[in-house]
Design a protein around this motif. Structure first.
Motif, PDB file in Angstrom:
ATOM      1  N   VAL A  41       0.834  -1.203   0.000  1.00 32.98           N
ATOM      2  CA  VAL A  41       0.000   0.000   0.000  1.00 32.98           C
ATOM      3  C   VAL A  41       0.865   1.248   0.000  1.00 32.98           C
ATOM      4  CG1 VAL A  41      -1.664   1.333   1.355  1.00 32.98           C
ATOM      5  CG2 VAL A  41      -1.985  -1.126   1.075  1.00 32.98           C
ATOM      6  N   CYS A  98       1.181   4.101  -2.899  1.00 32.62           N
ATOM      7  CA  CYS A  98       0.943   5.528  -2.635  1.00 32.62           C
ATOM      8  C   CYS A  98       2.137   6.373  -3.050  1.00 32.62           C
ATOM      9  CB  CYS A  98       0.632   5.740  -1.157  1.00 32.62           C
ATOM     10  SG  CYS A  98      -0.923   5.002  -0.602  1.00 32.62           S
ATOM     11  N   ARG A 137       2.531   7.053  -6.749  1.00 34.09           N
ATOM     12  CA  ARG A 137       1.640   8.093  -7.258  1.00 34.09           C
ATOM     13  C   ARG A 137       2.070   9.485  -6.792  1.00 34.09           C
ATOM     14  NH1 ARG A 137      -1.114   3.481  -6.765  1.00 34.09           N
ATOM     15  NH2 ARG A 137      -2.764   2.984  -8.233  1.00 34.09           N
ATOM     16  N   ARG A 138       2.584   9.539  -5.553  1.00 39.81           N
ATOM     17  CA  ARG A 138       2.984  10.838  -5.024  1.00 39.81           C
ATOM     18  C   ARG A 138       4.229  10.664  -4.161  1.00 39.81           C
ATOM     19  NH1 ARG A 138      -0.731  15.004  -1.411  1.00 39.81           N
ATOM     20  NH2 ARG A 138       0.755  16.733  -1.380  1.00 39.81           N
TER      21      ARG A 138
END
Length: 432
Positions: free
Chosen positions: A131, A135, A138-139
């Motif tokens: 996870v 995350c 993406r960023r």
């Protein structure tokens, strides 16, 4: 032929043009309705209301009238819950009258339960990592955690998750801290809360080096040695450690990770452990290693499943231990705890010397050449006199003092004296 729902007079074919509600129970005034005398578009029926949502009693299912051989052929479908309502009702009525079919139905139901694998309620241990990785893809973080601090960040998070799961009474479960001293195995009895207090006090040495608040506060310790700081913290507490120690430990670990991320330092800052120093990057690995070891101590005490670190982090911990072995071996030799060797090969610092090949198998494994006669020498395959092979987790437990050197599951070839000295030096890396 058109797709309009109107009769020849232009009336609504669904209700005879009398303006009453349509069959769904709602007024037929939607934009697609065709009223008497109007020429609207095709009529779109409103959605039907489910019987379950209408508040009306469910209709009774009448069993289908089926012959015996048909009911027998439906037993398999009934066991898999694949029959229609009428068929299922017929089969169940028949099972109350036919003993042979009832026995067969029971056997089929048991077979179905074997085919259905029960799902585990435990979360996948790699879920958190996946996870977070997703995350961060993406960023990405503006201030990333240095790679050499990632093991400490991961191990403190895993231990914190364990502490989140345990009950109030578990904090007082007995735990025995174990290590290997100069005279052999040593231990200290405490509780789960006492272990977290120990980690808080020793992690404080890194916090102090970073300019953060010392968790000991006004408590005076005679040195920065881990055992001394821990004993001082335990004695200086007004009451035995309880679950309240989790909050300052958690806050300190977050502050340490945040601070090393903002410093932009390469990890060369010295961290004092009293009688020795480690650069910050190695001190963070050391703290990650101890966090994992003591998390396993806690997990054993409260019967909680706990996995070793990831392969990448485990490899870093093993590498730190391998790099520290020559210094520990030399210190044991000066203290008379290790033999100088039958044929020592003393060389200037930086030159190849007599070596032992340490092969670590499994997760996080690799090979290291350990210089035997001088910590300043360089390991050399040409001067290899012994070869030791251990599993990665087994080696770490040896280095933590949880496995006696004489009992370590190690494959051995070559100079027996050199092998014994290195195994005892690995155990000598441990401390409270």
């Amino acid at each position: 032929m058109t797709a309009y729902d109107e009769d020849e007079t232009g009336g609504n074919g669904g209700n005879g043009g009398n303006g009453e509600d349509d069959a769904t129970g709602g007024p037929a005034d939607g934009p697609g309705d065709a009223r008497p005398g109007s020429f609207g578009g095709p009529r779109i029926p409103l959605p039907r209301v489910s019987v379950e949502d209408s508040g009306r009693p469910l209709p009774e299912v009448a069993p289908a009238a089926l012959e015996h051989h048909v009911l027998t052929s439906l037993l398999g479908a009934w066991a898999l819950a694949a029959c229609s309502a009428q068929e299922a009702a017929a089969v169940e009525d028949h099972l109350g009258e036919c003993d042979a079919c009832a026995d067969e139905a029971l056997r089929l139901r048991e077979a179905v339960t074997l085919l259905q694998r029960p799902e585990s309620l435990d979360l996948d241990p790699g879920l958190r990592t996946r996870v977070l990785d997703g995350c961060l893809e993406r960023r990405p973080p503006r201030i990333p955690v240095p790679e050499w601090a990632a093991p400490y960040d991961a191990e403190t998070a895993r231990l914190d998750a364990l502490l989140q799961d345990i009950g109030d009474s578990d904090w007082h479960a007995p735990v025995r801290l174990r290590w290997f001293g100069e005279d052999g195995p040593a231990s200290r009895r405490t509780t789960v809360a006492g272990v977290i207090a120990h980690l808080l006090a020793v992690d404080g040495a890194v916090a102090v080096a970073l300019g953060l608040t010392d968790p000991l506060g006004d408590i005076t310790a005679s040195s920065r040695a881990p055992a001394v700081r821990t004993e001082a913290y335990w004695r200086g507490s007004h009451a035995p450690p309880s679950r309240l120690v989790r909050a300052p430990w958690r806050e300190q670990s977050h502050d340490i990770v945040r601070t090393v991320s903002f410093t932009g330092d390469a990890g060369g800052m010295p961290v004092s452990y009293g009688d020795f120093e480690l650069p910050l990057r190695d001190a963070m690995l050391d703290r990650a290693f101890e966090c994992w070891v003591h998390a396993e101590d806690i997990a054993d005490a409260v019967d909680y499943p706990y996995e070793p670190p990831s392969a990448r982090h485990l490899n870093g911990m093993i590498d730190l231990a391998a790099r520290m072995l020559p210094g520990v071996l030399a210190a044991r030799r000066r203290a008379g705890l290790a033999a100088p060797g039958v044929r020592p090969h003393l060389v200037p610092a930086g030159k190849p010397g007599r070596s032992l090949r340490l092969e670590i198998e499994g997760s996080g494994g690799g090979e290291w050449l350990i210089p035997l006669d001088s910590p300043g020498a360089v390991g050399s395959a040409e001067h290899e006199v012994a070869h030791v092979a251990l599993d990665g987790v087994e080696f770490c437990r040896l280095a933590a003092g949880h496995v006696p050197p004489a009992e370590a599951a190690a494959g051995q070839v070559g100079d027996r004296e050199a092998i014994r000295d290195v195994l005892f030096a690995a155990a000598g890396l441990s401390r409270m």
